[in-house]
Write a protein that holds these residues in place. Structure first.
Motif, PDB file in Angstrom:
ATOM      1  N   ASN A  65      21.767  47.453  27.312  1.00  0.00           N
ATOM      2  CA  ASN A  65      22.672  47.269  26.172  1.00  0.00           C
ATOM      3  C   ASN A  65      23.246  45.852  26.126  1.00  0.00           C
ATOM      4  N   GLY A 108      22.500  43.797  22.928  1.00  0.00           N
ATOM      5  CA  GLY A 108      23.718  43.396  22.228  1.00  0.00           C
ATOM      6  C   GLY A 108      23.809  41.898  22.032  1.00  0.00           C
ATOM      7  N   ALA A 131      30.146  45.570  22.741  1.00  0.00           N
ATOM      8  CA  ALA A 131      28.803  45.906  22.265  1.00  0.00           C
ATOM      9  C   ALA A 131      27.889  44.706  22.129  1.00  0.00           C
ATOM     10  N   PHE A 186      17.240  54.933  23.558  1.00  0.00           N
ATOM     11  CA  PHE A 186      18.547  54.330  23.793  1.00  0.00           C
ATOM     12  C   PHE A 186      19.611  54.839  22.826  1.00  0.00           C
TER      13      PHE A 186
END
Length: 423
Positions: A250, A254, A109, A11
């Motif tokens: 993500n 996150g 994020a 990743f």
């Protein structure tokens, strides 16, 4: 796309992430109105006189550090920006020398705290069931037992570090249990927290390496949950759907990073600051020992007076905002601690009044990003203080000069040496 397909492979992106990087500027502040930095030692040690001075003479300070930013210190200004999602973006909430590109919005994020509308509402809604009062209440018994075990380990000691030996461990254990992470990884969590929030002025390569370490760990834990599902928040996020699809990798990582970092440091800081106040204020300590029913009220005052959290926003477009000529991508620091000490909003704002009856503080933020974990944080803080005062009713600062505070956007004691008994 199957669950396993989402979490296989690497990743890490090749090369540095896209975005804007600015020169790292450190050193003494020349004038807090024109050169502020929340990372300097003077701010970490005691930001309140600085905030009071700015509020009186320059309510919205500016700095050229971090590529340019603003610091409102009045309650009304902090609140106005917190509620204004049209002109201020949350795509990065840590003021640093790196700005992610605009296209990272509206997700950001670390959703939902880094998310803008309309995505934010749906990402936040996913987390609400885990943080209701009822869900939090189920964790109180285990939290109380753990606090007692921490105090048991202090038996026989004359001086202890209440930040490192007590306050830090409580949210680490609670969050580890919620996420289904190994509790013995606690020391790693502390390192992740300090890297994310206090390592803002590190060289880019070092900061990226530290973030890689965090996310490598998180993806290892996520993969383990894919292979071995269980009843915890990580498996819930792995299985969760948004808009008819499983969450992107993500998004899962996150959000877990947010829960780990914010869930630990904010509560660690609040517990430590409360114990610091009681250690240096014998009258308040003695009153709470004698009147334990007053603790929930006193706790809200500790949250107001020592609010740990400051959040950042990014200006969306050039504009003049209440006399400040803000430019696109300027930072804005939303200092909830400064708002909580605004005398226009609170009587005796600079004093700690443990029986304050009306206390609409903003320690948990304002607007759409108000802390989703506020019930959990309150439970941990209340139980931590109840157990400490029950078991250690007499204590004081062993050496006031030895107390150190975290620099950055979450402020709390990092070292807190207390002398037990005979204070």
């Amino acid at each position: 796309m199957t669950v396993d397909d989402r979490f296989t492979g690497g990743f890490r992106k090749q090369g540095p992430p896209a975005g804007t990087r600015n020169e790292i500027v450190t050193g003494p502040v020349s004038d807090w109105a024109t050169d502020f930095s929340h990372l300097e030692a003077e701010w970490a040690a005691d930001p309140y006189p600085i905030q009071d001075d700015l509020r009186a003479r320059c309510p919205i300070a500016h700095t050229g550090r971090f590529g340019g930013g603003w610091l409102p210190t009045r309650y009304e200004d902090v609140a106005a920006i917190a509620y204004d999602t049209e002109r201020f973006s949350s795509r990065s909430i840590i003021m640093s020398n790196y700005r992610p590109p605009a296209e990272t919005a509206p997700v950001g994020a670390t959703p939902p705290i880094s998310s803008d509308p309309p995505f934010h509402h749906d990402a936040r809604k996913l987390l609400l069931p885990a943080f209701t009062k009822k869900a939090v209440a189920r964790r109180e018994e285990a939290t109380r037992a753990f606090c007692h075990s921490l105090v048991d380990a202090l038996e026989g000691a004359d001086v202890v570090d209440a930040a490192r030996d007590y306050a830090q461990h409580i949210p680490i254990r609670v969050i580890a249990d919620m996420l289904g992470f190994p509790p013995e990884d606690g020391p790693r969590f502390s390192r992740f927290v300090e890297s994310a929030l206090e390592g803002v002025n590190l060289p880019p390569e070092e900061r990226m390496a530290r973030m890689d370490e965090l996310f490598d760990y998180l993806y290892d834990q996520i993969r383990d949950h894919v292979d071995n599902p269980r009843d915890d928040l990580t498996t819930y996020l792995v299985d969760a759907e948004l808009y008819g699809h499983k969450l992107q990798p993500n998004h899962v990582a996150g959000t877990i990073a947010l829960l780990l970092i914010a869930g630990i440091d904010t509560t660690w800081s609040a517990i430590g600051a409360s114990l610091w106040h009681l250690a240096k204020t014998p009258a308040d300590r003695e009153r709470l020992v004698a009147e334990p029913d007053l603790l929930p009220t006193a706790m809200e005052e500790f949250l107001r007076a020592y609010a740990p959290v400051t959040m950042a926003r990014l200006v969306k477009e050039d504009m003049s905002w209440r006399g400040a000529d803000m430019r696109a991508d300027d930072w804005v620091l939303l200092s909830f601690p400064a708002a909580n000490r605004d005398p226009e909003q609170f009587e005796r704002a600079g004093e700690v009044v443990i029986d304050r009856e009306v206390n609409r503080h903003v320690a948990f933020g304002l607007g759409i990003h108000r802390c989703v974990g506020s019930h959990l944080a309150r439970m941990e803080l209340r139980v931590a203080l109840e157990v400490w005062l029950e078991r250690i009713p007499v204590f004081g600062l062993a050496d006031p000069a030895a107390v150190t505070w975290a620099a950055g956007q979450v402020r709390g004691p990092r070292t807190l040496p207390l002398r037990l008994g005979g204070a």
